[in-house]
Design a protein around this motif. Structure first.
Motif, PDB file in Angstrom:
ATOM      1  N   SER A 256      34.395  40.596  41.089  1.00 29.83           N
ATOM      2  CA  SER A 256      35.693  40.127  41.539  1.00 29.83           C
ATOM      3  C   SER A 256      35.525  39.241  42.770  1.00 29.83           C
ATOM      4  O   SER A 256      34.935  39.656  43.774  1.00 29.83           O
ATOM      5  CB  SER A 256      36.596  41.318  41.881  1.00 29.83           C
ATOM      6  OG  SER A 256      37.745  40.884  42.577  1.00 29.83           O
TER       7      SER A 256
ATOM      8  N   GLU B 263      40.441  40.993  33.879  1.00 30.32           N
ATOM      9  CA  GLU B 263      40.775  41.625  32.611  1.00 30.32           C
ATOM     10  C   GLU B 263      41.597  40.679  31.754  1.00 30.32           C
ATOM     11  O   GLU B 263      41.386  40.536  30.558  1.00 30.32           O
ATOM     12  CB  GLU B 263      41.574  42.903  32.881  1.00 30.32           C
ATOM     13  CG  GLU B 263      42.002  43.627  31.603  1.00 30.32           C
ATOM     14  CD  GLU B 263      42.940  44.778  31.906  1.00 30.32           C
ATOM     15  OE1 GLU B 263      43.472  45.346  30.942  1.00 30.32           O
ATOM     16  OE2 GLU B 263      43.138  45.090  33.087  1.00 30.32           O
TER      17      GLU B 263
ATOM     18  N   VAL C 274      37.647  48.039  35.084  1.00 29.77           N
ATOM     19  CA  VAL C 274      39.028  47.587  34.942  1.00 29.77           C
ATOM     20  C   VAL C 274      39.816  48.532  34.060  1.00 29.77           C
ATOM     21  O   VAL C 274      41.032  48.428  33.961  1.00 29.77           O
ATOM     22  CB  VAL C 274      39.078  46.168  34.332  1.00 29.77           C
ATOM     23  CG1 VAL C 274      38.485  45.168  35.289  1.00 29.77           C
ATOM     24  CG2 VAL C 274      38.359  46.124  33.000  1.00 29.77           C
TER      25      VAL C 274
ATOM     26  N   GLU D  17      40.768  42.232  39.780  1.00 32.60           N
ATOM     27  CA  GLU D  17      40.235  42.878  38.589  1.00 32.60           C
ATOM     28  C   GLU D  17      41.193  42.710  37.413  1.00 32.60           C
ATOM     29  O   GLU D  17      40.788  42.535  36.273  1.00 32.60           O
ATOM     30  CB  GLU D  17      39.980  44.357  38.880  1.00 32.60           C
ATOM     31  CG  GLU D  17      38.811  44.554  39.845  1.00 32.60           C
ATOM     32  CD  GLU D  17      38.715  45.982  40.333  1.00 32.60           C
ATOM     33  OE1 GLU D  17      39.780  46.620  40.466  1.00 32.60           O
ATOM     34  OE2 GLU D  17      37.603  46.444  40.590  1.00 32.60           O
TER      35      GLU D  17
ATOM     36  N   LEU E 127      32.901  44.316  37.748  1.00 31.49           N
ATOM     37  CA  LEU E 127      33.818  44.433  36.616  1.00 31.49           C
ATOM     38  C   LEU E 127      33.011  44.458  35.323  1.00 31.49           C
ATOM     39  O   LEU E 127      32.038  43.727  35.188  1.00 31.49           O
ATOM     40  CB  LEU E 127      34.787  43.239  36.593  1.00 31.49           C
ATOM     41  CG  LEU E 127      35.476  42.869  37.914  1.00 31.49           C
ATOM     42  CD1 LEU E 127      36.240  41.562  37.750  1.00 31.49           C
ATOM     43  CD2 LEU E 127      36.399  43.985  38.370  1.00 31.49           C
TER      44      LEU E 127
END
Length: 464
Positions: free
Chosen positions: A312, A458, A444, A454, A319
């Protein structure tokens, strides 16, 4: 003097034709008669006296340059008011036109060029407001920049009066807008402004292609735009076309320079001995410099865990997503570039994150990271979200964006492969170390550990 004015008057082409006849014609008497008829018909002698009188009044340092400037607007073919000659325009107006065109053509920065065209239009035509529509081929739209608006507005070619002027290449002069069915009153109703008179002129380039529209609104003192205004605006539009083309060339040159510098800076940054997370952050930063994307994520493939991971840019947290998840997973699996113009029209994209965050994903560009040393193997994916146009609106990724990102992907491939290998070696060393406790990773999928960045990652992966 008559012969000089004959080849530099408002009807230049006709004057040249007669002048050529005087030189080459077999019958000099006939040629002289034609010349005299032309001089009397167009009152060339009086026009010459007027120019000489103005020259003596101005007393320019270079009389020849002054004469060239005074007759530079001779050919009023584009936007010329019917039945009106440029020499019939009052001298004060011609001087204002010269000053306006000089100011416009002196600017080259795109945004400043737009602003100065608007300002000079208001000043020259003595109107309350002015608007400039510039055609953007990337989005096939006219971008409206107005003196009373801080943010541009888009309209389609053919839409409204300005759109009609753009497609027909014909000027429109409306003395009372509310009596004209072509006028859209919605803008007035939304702002409370009352549009009365309107003069709209196409802006053409040197190939006679429409590249925009300039629009003057509400002549001061509730008057209407005259034939003189039409003629002045026609000439102003010609110079505006030159200035806009120059500004476009300048913008493209600056853009190419910025991209070259970004590649050089990436090469310099990756030359250092960086860890995997630092490599990802470095690539993410320079990817934005290459392509104007609102968001971007660099995913690296982790075959040992059968997933892809990133960092991130907001929190620095790691992530992870499944290897075949979303748009990024599809790009990795097919080893093909994915360019989506409208994410909501693509079944591979999940809208759930947009619904949760209020963000609106429109355009997506996913590019696989590969290396010639391992043909067919995808090392990672660069994913960019929402291509930003110069006016701040969201557009689409075009062929130029794809080409530069392909070059970027090939360029960073060897460094990513090295980083992946070193990361694997590091994990093996950690497993052989005395401390064998698993390192906690933020995911996530854990709702208690989801930061804004995050959620963005996603979303970019196309996950719900």
């Amino acid at each position: 003097c008559r012969m000089i004015m004959l080849t530099s008057s408002v009807s230049f082409s006709k004057g040249s034709e007669i002048f050529q006849g005087l030189v080459n014609h077999d019958d000099p008497q006939t040629a002289q008669q034609r010349a005299n008829e032309y001089l009397q018909k167009h009152n060339v002698e009086e026009m010459l006296y007027g120019i000489v009188r103005n020259m003596l009044k101005a007393q320019p340092e270079n009389p020849f340059l002054y004469l060239a400037q005074e007759t530079a607007y001779a050919d009023a073919k584009k936007g010329k008011a019917a039945g009106l000659s440029i020499m019939e325009v009052p001298t004060g107006h011609l001087y204002s036109l010269f000053e306006a065109t000089k100011a416009i053509t002196a600017e080259i920065v795109p945004k400043e060029t737009v602003n100065i065209i608007i300002r000079q239009t208001i000043k020259l035509l003595n109107c309350d407001r002015a608007s400039l529509f510039v055609f953007d081929k990337r989005v096939d739209m006219l971008i409206l920049n107005a003196s009373n608006q801080s943010k541009p507005i888009r309209i389609s070619p053919g839409q409204g009066i300005a759109g009609n002027v753009f497609t027909t290449k014909e000027a429109i002069n409306i003395p009372e807008c509310y009596n004209d069915d072509r006028f859209d009153q919605s803008f007035d109703k939304a702002t409370g402004y009352r549009t009365k008179s309107l003069l709209c002129m196409p802006i053409l380039d040197f190939e006679d292609e429409a590249i925009g529209v300039v629009q003057a609104i509400n002549k001061v003192d509730d008057g209407c735009f005259t034939q003189v205004d039409e003629l002045l605006m026609g000439h102003l539009a010609q110079h505006a076309g030159i200035a806009l083309r120059n500004a476009e060339v300048y913008r493209e040159a600056i853009q190419a320079s910025d991209r070259s510098n970004a590649l050089i800076q990436t090469m310099q940054a990756l030359a250092a001995d960086l860890g995997a997370q630092s490599v990802i952050l470095t690539l993410s930063m320079h990817a934005n410099e290459l392509v104007r994307a609102d968001k971007n994520t660099v995913w690296l493939v982790d075959h040992s865990r059968e997933d892809m991971w990133s960092v991130s840019t907001d929190s620095g947290n790691e992530l992870r997503i499944p290897m075949s998840a979303g748009i990024a997973g599809e790009c990795r699996k097919t080893n093909q570039i994915i360019n989506i113009r409208d994410a909501y029209a693509d079944d591979r994209f999940s809208q759930s994150v947009d619904v949760r965050t209020g963000y609106r994903t429109k355009s997506i560009l996913a590019v696989p990271i590969t290396c010639e040393e391992q043909p067919g193997v995808v090392l990672g994916v660069i994913q960019l979200i929402n291509r930003l146009e110069l006016d701040g609106e969201v557009g689409e990724f075009d062929d130029a964006d794809i080409k530069i990102m392909e070059t970027f992907s090939r360029f960073i491939g060897p460094r990513v492969m090295k980083t992946t290998f070193l990361n694997k070696e590091k994990k093996v060393s950690e497993m052989e170390a005395v401390t064998r406790e698993p390192v906690a990773k933020k995911s996530v999928n854990d709702p208690q550990m989801v930061s804004l960045a995050e959620v963005t990652a996603e979303e970019e992966a196309g996950q719900a």
